[in-house]
Design an enzyme around this catalytic site. Structure first.
Site, mmCIF file in Angstrom:
data_model
loop_
_atom_site.group_PDB
_atom_site.id
_atom_site.type_symbol
_atom_site.label_atom_id
_atom_site.label_comp_id
_atom_site.label_asym_id
_atom_site.label_seq_id
_atom_site.Cartn_x
_atom_site.Cartn_y
_atom_site.Cartn_z
ATOM 1 N N SER A 1 0.854 -1.188 0.000
ATOM 2 C CA SER A 1 0.000 0.000 0.000
ATOM 3 C C SER A 1 0.885 1.233 0.000
ATOM 4 C CB SER A 1 -0.899 0.027 1.238
ATOM 5 O OG SER A 1 -1.562 1.274 1.353
ATOM 6 N N TYR B 1 -1.586 -0.389 10.144
ATOM 7 C CA TYR B 1 -1.768 -0.920 8.793
ATOM 8 C C TYR B 1 -0.591 -0.518 7.908
ATOM 9 C CZ TYR B 1 -3.710 -1.297 4.062
ATOM 10 O OH TYR B 1 -3.913 -1.584 2.738
#
Length: 246
Positions: A141, A155
């Site tokens: 990501s 995350y």
């Protein structure tokens, strides 16, 4: 014999988009998903309509036994593995680090990091044994380099671990004709934002993207499928941003 691709988290979003494109490009598929039977079956039917054989492998990649079961099914049905899209992952509600709990971190890293590494391990073993090599694309990501402060640093940290794992694994297996890459999606319209409690997040932040728009799961999937193709035969050990320039 057609090449076989395993896609984890294949019932929705980027995983489902990859499945549909892969089916159209001549892959047979193993689609892993955790719980949404109806969505998984809908993706499988679309892929079968495009000519692919599809094996649905239900299981939580946070569970090592579930990973073993997934690969047992692949071995029994196909006897080979040529590509892995290591896509299964979770986000959580936005929170500052001071509000993060051990249980949240345990879940995040069990799925996003430990599960992803164990899934890749089993893929490598089969690609080495088959003698044909293969391709692994890990889904990272843009959060890995942006940090996601005041949103979900945990995350972001889990995806940064995937970036490092990608480089290390690629060096280990390059001589076996196994290429390992990571894709870093940016603001993409998928169900992940809703699962994190912000269904409108991509629209809300699109103005921050140089291209002034959010991306689609299909745009990310096209990049993944390029990495899996012979057109990317000399590409390994790095990350590709699909972020609209952000």
């Amino acid at each position: 014999m057609k090449p076989v691709m395993l896609i984890t988290g294949g019932s929705a979003g980027i995983g489902a988009a990859c499945a549909r494109i892969a089916a159209a490009r001549g892959y047979d598929l193993a689609l892993n998903y955790r719980s949404d039977d109806a969505s998984a079956e809908a993706v499988a039917e679309a892929c079968r309509a495009a000519g692919a054989a599809v094996l649905l492998c239900k299981g939580d990649v946070a569970d090592p036994q579930a990973i073993a079961d997934i690969y047992d099914q692949i071995d029994a049905q196909y006897g080979r593995l040529d590509a892995l899209v290591n896509n299964a992952g979770v986000v959580d509600q936005t929170a500052k680090v001071t509000d993060v709990t051990h249980a949240r971190l345990r879940r995040m890293f069990d799925i996003n990091v430990i599960g992803a590494i164990l899934v890749a391990k089993e893929a490598v073993l089969r690609m080495q044994a088959g003698g044909r090599g293969g391709v692994i694309v890990n889904i990272s990501s843009a959060a890995a380099r942006l940090g996601s402060g005041n949103q979900y640093v945990d995350y972001a940290a889990s995806k940064a671990a995937i970036d490092t794992f990608t480089k290390g694994l690629s060096d280990e297996v390059a001589a076996d004709n196994i290429r390992v890459m990571a894709i870093r999606p940016g603001l993409i319209e998928t169900e992940l934002h809703a699962k994190g409690g912000e269904p409108g997040r991509a629209d809300k932040l699109a103005h921050m993207v140089p291209m002034k728009r959010k991306g689609s799961a299909e745009e990310v999937a096209q990049a993944i499928m390029w990495l899996c193709s012979e057109e990317a035969s000399y590409v390994t050990g790095s990350t590709l941003d699909v972020t609209g320039g952000r």
